[in-house]
Design a protein around this motif. Structure first.
Motif, short mmCIF file in Angstrom:
data_model
loop_
_atom_site.label_atom_id
_atom_site.label_comp_id
_atom_site.label_asym_id
_atom_site.label_seq_id
_atom_site.Cartn_x
_atom_site.Cartn_y
_atom_site.Cartn_z
N ILE A 120 -118.93 -87.96 63.60
CA ILE A 120 -119.64 -86.83 64.23
C ILE A 120 -120.95 -87.21 64.90
N ALA A 121 -121.60 -88.29 64.44
CA ALA A 121 -122.85 -88.71 65.07
C ALA A 121 -122.79 -90.21 65.31
N GLY A 122 -123.09 -90.61 66.53
CA GLY A 122 -123.02 -92.03 66.88
C GLY A 122 -124.37 -92.57 67.28
N GLY A 123 -124.36 -93.72 67.94
CA GLY A 123 -125.60 -94.35 68.41
C GLY A 123 -126.28 -95.14 67.32
N PRO A 124 -127.49 -95.65 67.63
CA PRO A 124 -128.21 -96.47 66.65
C PRO A 124 -128.51 -95.71 65.38
N SER A 125 -128.47 -96.42 64.26
CA SER A 125 -128.70 -95.72 62.99
C SER A 125 -130.20 -95.52 62.75
N VAL A 126 -130.54 -94.53 61.93
CA VAL A 126 -131.95 -94.27 61.60
C VAL A 126 -132.41 -95.31 60.58
N THR A 127 -133.71 -95.50 60.48
CA THR A 127 -134.24 -96.51 59.56
C THR A 127 -134.03 -96.07 58.11
N VAL A 128 -134.38 -94.83 57.84
CA VAL A 128 -134.21 -94.28 56.48
C VAL A 128 -133.28 -93.08 56.58
N PRO A 129 -132.22 -93.00 55.77
CA PRO A 129 -131.31 -91.85 55.86
C PRO A 129 -132.05 -90.53 55.71
#
Ligand SMILES: NC(=O)c1ccc[n+]([C@@H]2O[C@H](COP(=O)([O-])OP(=O)(O)OC[C@H]3O[C@@H](n4cnc5c(N)ncnc54)[C@H](OP(=O)(O)O)[C@@H]3O)[C@@H](O)[C@H]2O)c1
Length: 257
Positions: free
Chosen positions: A226-235
């Motif tokens: 459901i969500a793509g692209g670069p991951s966040v640093t902290v969930p």
């Protein structure tokens, strides 16, 4: 459909499995009270048990009738529906329609007959002859960057769309999307993705709520989640706000803590 969470004495009536009226769904999914400068960005997405956000390029095969009823309710509560250009191209997107069942509620909260659609695009590669642009109840917005091709901007405007610049270069800044829409009085915001757009709202930390349908299906394969692209640093941790269930589909909502 029945409510699984939260479970209180007040919600015991919701725990028996029965169809819900449009009013009951509208109450269950009401936006929070917003202050004078407030805005709220909610996403509505559907995912299979193994995380696929589409099958054969569309979300319809993993959805259900009740999911579509909730989809329609969320649309009917919103001022604006924000969507990525690829979803518009793939899903044959149409303008939001006025629904009699929600007319009184919309009018009481100062809303027009239907939500505006706001399409996010850098390329402006959209078919501006579609009803989405030529005959919506409220003009469709097209949010793009300052470097958008001038002839396509003119074409969009000519078709009746309202073009909003929300980025300094080719791309749109997700933080500016929320602000530009709120500045136009479109404060109850709903995004229907797709995954590439939702990923940017998550990364920019502007998403306030996720309404996620968990579809009781497995598809394997390499579909987007459901969500793509670069991951966040902290969930980003969210709090559960509600879980409804019908025929094995779970209709969850999670809110910003
Ligand atoms: N499961 C679900 O709930 C759900 C919901 C929605 C969609 N979907 C599925 O997801 C697929 C499409 O999703 P997607 O992730 O590929 O695409 P998307 O997010 O719908 O759209 C991506 C497009 O949006 C524009 N865009 C996104 N971010 C931008 C930015 N920061 N600045 C400018 N433009 C930006 C670009 O358009 P241009 O190329 O025009 O520049 C980009 O190509 C479809 O298969 C659809 O069925 C599933």
């Amino acid at each position: 459909m029945r409510r699984l969470f939260p479970v209180t004495d007040q919600t015991s009536a919701d725990r028996s499995d029965r169809p819900w009226s449009p009013d009951e769904l509208a109450e269950a999914y009401a936006y929070p009270e917003l202050g004078p400068d407030g805005h709220w960005l909610r996403a509505n997405m559907v995912s299979t048990l193994d995380g696929a956000a589409q099958h054969d390029g569309r979300s319809q095969p993993i959805s259900s009738e009740t999911d579509m009823q909730i989809f329609g309710t969320l649309r009917a509560l919103a001022d604006v529906i924000v969507v990525g250009a690829e979803t518009v191209r793939q899903e044959g997107y149409r303008p939001a329609r006025a629904r009699q069942a929600f007319a009184e509620r919309r009018s009481a909260s100062g809303q027009g007959p239907a939500a505006a659609i706001a399409v996010i695009t850098a390329s402006m590669d959209l078919d501006f002859s579609l009803p989405l642009f030529t005959s919506p109840l409220v003009p469709t917005l097209v949010l793009t960057g300052a470097a958008a091709p001038a002839e396509r901007v003119a074409e969009a405007t000519g078709a009746g769309a309202q073009v909003v610049i929300a980025g300094d270069g080719a791309v749109v800044d997700p933080v500016r999307v929320v602000r530009e829409l709120a500045a136009r009085g479109l404060r109850r915001q709903l995004t229907e993705g797709g995954p590439r757009l939702l990923g940017q709202f998550v990364a920019a930390d502007v998403l306030d709520e996720l309404c996620l349908t968990i579809s009781p299906m497995l598809t394997a394969g390499d579909a987007q989640r459901i969500a793509g692209g670069p991951s966040v640093t902290v969930p980003h941790r969210l709090a559960a706000a509600g879980v409804l269930e019908e025929a094995g589909f779970l209709f969850t909502s999670y809110r910003r803590i």
